[in-house]
Design a protein around this motif. Structure first.
Motif, PDB file in Angstrom:
ATOM      1  N   SER A 329     -10.656   8.216  13.034  1.00 12.09           N
ATOM      2  CA  SER A 329     -12.082   7.928  12.894  1.00 12.09           C
ATOM      3  C   SER A 329     -12.544   6.766  13.759  1.00 12.09           C
ATOM      4  O   SER A 329     -13.716   6.655  14.098  1.00 12.09           O
ATOM      5  N   SER A 330     -11.609   5.882  14.148  1.00 14.10           N
ATOM      6  CA  SER A 330     -11.987   4.717  14.957  1.00 14.10           C
ATOM      7  C   SER A 330     -11.126   4.585  16.212  1.00 14.10           C
ATOM      8  O   SER A 330     -10.972   3.495  16.748  1.00 14.10           O
ATOM      9  N   ASN A 331     -10.563   5.722  16.669  1.00 16.36           N
ATOM     10  CA  ASN A 331      -9.740   5.734  17.886  1.00 16.36           C
ATOM     11  C   ASN A 331      -8.578   4.744  17.837  1.00 16.36           C
ATOM     12  O   ASN A 331      -8.182   4.175  18.856  1.00 16.36           O
ATOM     13  N   GLY A 332      -8.050   4.529  16.652  1.00 13.91           N
ATOM     14  CA  GLY A 332      -6.902   3.651  16.505  1.00 13.91           C
ATOM     15  C   GLY A 332      -7.233   2.188  16.283  1.00 13.91           C
ATOM     16  O   GLY A 332      -6.344   1.402  15.938  1.00 13.91           O
ATOM     17  N   TRP A 333      -8.475   1.794  16.463  1.00 15.00           N
ATOM     18  CA  TRP A 333      -8.866   0.396  16.247  1.00 15.00           C
ATOM     19  C   TRP A 333      -8.929   0.097  14.751  1.00 15.00           C
ATOM     20  O   TRP A 333      -9.202   0.978  13.935  1.00 15.00           O
ATOM     21  N   GLY A 334      -8.715  -1.164  14.398  1.00 14.34           N
ATOM     22  CA  GLY A 334      -8.845  -1.587  13.004  1.00 14.34           C
ATOM     23  C   GLY A 334      -7.669  -1.221  12.133  1.00 14.34           C
ATOM     24  O   GLY A 334      -7.715  -1.383  10.910  1.00 14.34           O
ATOM     25  N   LEU A 335      -6.590  -0.743  12.747  1.00 13.52           N
ATOM     26  CA  LEU A 335      -5.391  -0.343  12.016  1.00 13.52           C
ATOM     27  C   LEU A 335      -4.188  -1.048  12.629  1.00 13.52           C
ATOM     28  O   LEU A 335      -4.071  -1.146  13.854  1.00 13.52           O
ATOM     29  N   ALA A 336      -3.286  -1.538  11.808  1.00  4.02           N
ATOM     30  CA  ALA A 336      -2.073  -2.192  12.300  1.00  4.02           C
ATOM     31  C   ALA A 336      -0.859  -1.340  11.967  1.00  4.02           C
ATOM     32  O   ALA A 336      -0.744  -0.816  10.852  1.00  4.02           O
ATOM     33  N   PHE A 337       0.032  -1.198  12.936  1.00  2.00           N
ATOM     34  CA  PHE A 337       1.272  -0.442  12.771  1.00  2.00           C
ATOM     35  C   PHE A 337       2.388  -1.346  13.250  1.00  2.00           C
ATOM     36  O   PHE A 337       2.506  -1.625  14.442  1.00  2.00           O
ATOM     37  N   LYS A 338       3.204  -1.861  12.311  1.00  2.00           N
ATOM     38  CA  LYS A 338       4.179  -2.897  12.623  1.00  2.00           C
ATOM     39  C   LYS A 338       5.533  -2.588  11.991  1.00  2.00           C
ATOM     40  O   LYS A 338       5.647  -1.784  11.055  1.00  2.00           O
ATOM     41  N   ALA A 339       6.543  -3.276  12.512  1.00  2.00           N
ATOM     42  CA  ALA A 339       7.856  -3.275  11.879  1.00  2.00           C
ATOM     43  C   ALA A 339       7.925  -4.477  10.942  1.00  2.00           C
ATOM     44  O   ALA A 339       7.526  -5.583  11.306  1.00  2.00           O
ATOM     45  N   CYS A 340       8.431  -4.254   9.743  1.00  2.00           N
ATOM     46  CA  CYS A 340       8.586  -5.331   8.761  1.00  2.00           C
ATOM     47  C   CYS A 340      10.011  -5.243   8.224  1.00  2.00           C
ATOM     48  O   CYS A 340      10.272  -4.558   7.234  1.00  2.00           O
ATOM     49  N   GLY A 341      10.928  -5.901   8.923  1.00  2.00           N
ATOM     50  CA  GLY A 341      12.332  -5.767   8.564  1.00  2.00           C
ATOM     51  C   GLY A 341      12.822  -4.367   8.866  1.00  2.00           C
ATOM     52  O   GLY A 341      12.719  -3.886   9.998  1.00  2.00           O
ATOM     53  N   GLU A 342      13.325  -3.679   7.864  1.00  2.89           N
ATOM     54  CA  GLU A 342      13.835  -2.315   8.026  1.00  2.89           C
ATOM     55  C   GLU A 342      12.791  -1.265   7.660  1.00  2.89           C
ATOM     56  O   GLU A 342      13.137  -0.096   7.467  1.00  2.89           O
ATOM     57  N   ARG A 343      11.540  -1.680   7.573  1.00  2.00           N
ATOM     58  CA  ARG A 343      10.468  -0.755   7.183  1.00  2.00           C
ATOM     59  C   ARG A 343       9.385  -0.695   8.239  1.00  2.00           C
ATOM     60  O   ARG A 343       9.167  -1.646   8.988  1.00  2.00           O
ATOM     61  N   LEU A 344       8.694   0.443   8.280  1.00  5.86           N
ATOM     62  CA  LEU A 344       7.474   0.558   9.059  1.00  5.86           C
ATOM     63  C   LEU A 344       6.310   0.181   8.160  1.00  5.86           C
ATOM     64  O   LEU A 344       6.275   0.544   6.979  1.00  5.86           O
ATOM     65  N   LEU A 345       5.366  -0.547   8.720  1.00  8.00           N
ATOM     66  CA  LEU A 345       4.239  -1.051   7.946  1.00  8.00           C
ATOM     67  C   LEU A 345       2.933  -0.578   8.566  1.00  8.00           C
ATOM     68  O   LEU A 345       2.718  -0.726   9.766  1.00  8.00           O
ATOM     69  N   VAL A 346       2.076   0.008   7.740  1.00  4.41           N
ATOM     70  CA  VAL A 346       0.738   0.419   8.159  1.00  4.41           C
ATOM     71  C   VAL A 346      -0.268  -0.383   7.342  1.00  4.41           C
ATOM     72  O   VAL A 346      -0.245  -0.351   6.111  1.00  4.41           O
ATOM     73  N   VAL A 347      -1.116  -1.126   8.030  1.00  6.10           N
ATOM     74  CA  VAL A 347      -2.120  -1.956   7.367  1.00  6.10           C
ATOM     75  C   VAL A 347      -3.488  -1.416   7.755  1.00  6.10           C
ATOM     76  O   VAL A 347      -3.870  -1.430   8.920  1.00  6.10           O
ATOM     77  N   GLY A 348      -4.229  -0.928   6.759  1.00  6.32           N
ATOM     78  CA  GLY A 348      -5.538  -0.348   7.028  1.00  6.32           C
ATOM     79  C   GLY A 348      -6.469  -0.492   5.849  1.00  6.32           C
ATOM     80  O   GLY A 348      -6.040  -0.813   4.733  1.00  6.32           O
ATOM     81  N   GLY A 349      -7.746  -0.266   6.092  1.00  3.01           N
ATOM     82  CA  GLY A 349      -8.744  -0.426   5.044  1.00  3.01           C
ATOM     83  C   GLY A 349      -9.163   0.887   4.424  1.00  3.01           C
ATOM     84  O   GLY A 349      -8.992   1.959   5.002  1.00  3.01           O
ATOM     85  N   GLN A 350      -9.708   0.784   3.236  1.00  2.00           N
ATOM     86  CA  GLN A 350     -10.271   1.950   2.557  1.00  2.00           C
ATOM     87  C   GLN A 350     -11.393   1.499   1.637  1.00  2.00           C
ATOM     88  O   GLN A 350     -11.423   0.359   1.183  1.00  2.00           O
ATOM     89  N   ARG A 351     -12.299   2.402   1.408  1.00  5.78           N
ATOM     90  CA  ARG A 351     -13.432   2.122   0.520  1.00  5.78           C
ATOM     91  C   ARG A 351     -13.238   2.861  -0.790  1.00  5.78           C
ATOM     92  O   ARG A 351     -12.901   4.043  -0.812  1.00  5.78           O
ATOM     93  N   GLY A 352     -13.462   2.150  -1.880  1.00  3.73           N
ATOM     94  CA  GLY A 352     -13.295   2.753  -3.188  1.00  3.73           C
ATOM     95  C   GLY A 352     -14.395   2.315  -4.133  1.00  3.73           C
ATOM     96  O   GLY A 352     -15.345   1.627  -3.733  1.00  3.73           O
ATOM     97  N   PRO A 353     -14.283   2.681  -5.408  1.00  3.47           N
ATOM     98  CA  PRO A 353     -15.312   2.334  -6.397  1.00  3.47           C
ATOM     99  C   PRO A 353     -15.530   0.830  -6.545  1.00  3.47           C
ATOM    100  O   PRO A 353     -16.619   0.383  -6.883  1.00  3.47           O
ATOM    101  N   GLU A 354     -14.473   0.040  -6.284  1.00  2.00           N
ATOM    102  CA  GLU A 354     -14.575  -1.403  -6.466  1.00  2.00           C
ATOM    103  C   GLU A 354     -14.837  -2.147  -5.158  1.00  2.00           C
ATOM    104  O   GLU A 354     -14.755  -3.368  -5.112  1.00  2.00           O
TER     105      GLU A 354
END
Length: 397
Positions: A329-354
């Motif tokens: 939806s944003s051509n890859g901007w605003g999203l982080a894709f990183k290594a965190c030790g032995e794990r892959l980490l995806v950091v992104g936003g979402q909109r919800g009721p709160e």
């Protein structure tokens, strides 16, 4: 153990640190005081527990125990007394942790105007960093970041020039970092222990660069490296098998690159790898989202929201499974894709009721792929923080 001796011992190798016992003689009492706070009188040894880091324990053993204390608790540890405060403030424990191979990973990110904050996955705690004492131009301009050693480096533009601010985990404050030899933005970067390499990007006049530089966090200095084969901006960099790679990017406003380049730290030479990143990215798209876990390279394909793995032997990519959030939806901007030790980490936003929330999802490659599904786990949640991740870096120390 006085503080000067503390510092001298921490600068030695681990074997010297634990074996050396310099002794001082109290001429009035005839008592020998060793560096382990022993009293020796008439051949008998008594231990001065009240002078030790941990009562009833040799200081060298106590320091090993303290090195295993979670970094989140260092602030509390430093507040106990002057001696503990110096131990933390001067970085002695960080040096010892490095010798012992003790690593914790914290996630640093900025997703709203209030500035940088960090997340500790072990304690599930969020903390906000002090504001960067920069000018307003730097605050509002696009920025890039990387974590190297115990430092967080933030690259941006001040009113008249590019600037780099760094936050030290030891001093817990921001200072202006020495500038690169060729200041730049939109570059690829990667870190390996206490060093980082930046390559490509654009200079202040918009010229696309093929130069590269190495940063050593132990000295705070930048060193020029040989030029890459091709100039490129909007590229991504990473270390894999102790070599630095750059993939993707654009060599002109209209020409994208599918080749990659490998820099060998030993031979100090670049090698071109044709077709290493066949996903052509355009000017409106984010640089390749890539991460390396256990010397395996993973990437996000924006349009399909899929995670891919690189085959080093065949120079090809294989689809693993779907992302836990949308990247198209944003051509890859605003999203982080990183290594965190032995794990892959995806950091992104979402909109919800709160309201708007930042979610940290992780997946461990050793868990495998089941029927084309990746078992993403929620590592952390930051509520009321917007949905756009402007910068993100993972620090392991």
């Amino acid at each position: 153990m006085d503080l000067d001796s503390d510092k001298k011992r921490m600068n030695k190798t681990s074997s010297e640190y634990f074996l050396e016992e310099e002794k001082a003689l109290d001429e009035e009492t005839g008592i020998k005081i060793t560096k382990n706070n022993e009293e020796q009188y008439d051949g008998q040894v008594n231990y001065r527990s009240n002078d030790r880091y941990l009562p009833g324990m040799y200081d060298d053993v106590a320091l090993i125990c303290l090195a295993w204390v979670r970094r989140f608790d260092y602030a509390s540890l430093a507040s106990l007394n002057t001696r503990f405060n110096t131990l933390i403030k001067e970085g002695y424990l960080y040096d010892l942790r490095k010798q012992l191979g003790i690593v914790e990973h914290w996630v640093y990110m900025v997703s709203d105007p209030r500035g940088w904050e960090w997340f500790d996955p072990v304690s599930d705690n969020w903390m906000r960093l002090p504001r960067i004492p920069c000018d307003e131009c730097f605050n509002h301009a696009d920025k890039e970041s990387l974590a190297v050693g115990c430092e967080l480096l933030v690259f941006g533009r001040e009113l008249f020039e590019f600037a780099i601010w760094k936050y030290s985990l030891i001093s817990r404050c921001w200072v202006k970092c020495e500038g690169m030899n060729h200041p730049r933005c939109l570059f690829g970067s990667g870190t390996l222990g206490s060093i980082a390499i930046v390559a490509g990007g654009s200079d202040q006049n918009g010229n696309i660069l093929k130069s590269a530089e190495l940063y050593d966090s132990s000295t705070g200095k930048w060193e020029m490296l040989p030029n890459m084969h091709s100039p490129r901006r909007l590229c991504s960099g990473f270390f894999m098998d102790e070599k630095f790679y750059v993939i993707g990017g654009m060599t002109s406003p209209n020409d994208s690159l599918t080749c990659g380049e490998e820099y060998n730290l030993k031979t100090k030479k670049w090698k071109k790898i044709d077709g290493m990143y066949p996903n052509v990215n355009r000017a409106a798209q984010a640089p390749p989202l890539v991460a390396v876990v256990s010397d395996d390279l993973y990437a996000v394909e924006y349009l399909s929201n899929m995670v891919k793995k690189y085959d080093k032997i065949n120079n090809s990519w294989h689809v693993l499974g779907r992302l836990p959030v949308r990247a198209d939806s944003s051509n890859g901007w605003g999203l982080a894709f990183k290594a965190c030790g032995e794990r892959l980490l995806v950091v992104g936003g979402q909109r919800g009721p709160e309201g708007e929330t930042i979610v940290l999802n992780s997946w461990s490659p050793i868990s495998g792929v089941i029927d084309g599904i990746l078992d993403w786990k929620v590592l952390g949640v930051k509520e009321h923080s917007g949905v756009f991740v402007y910068n993100c870096a993972v620090m392991g120390c």
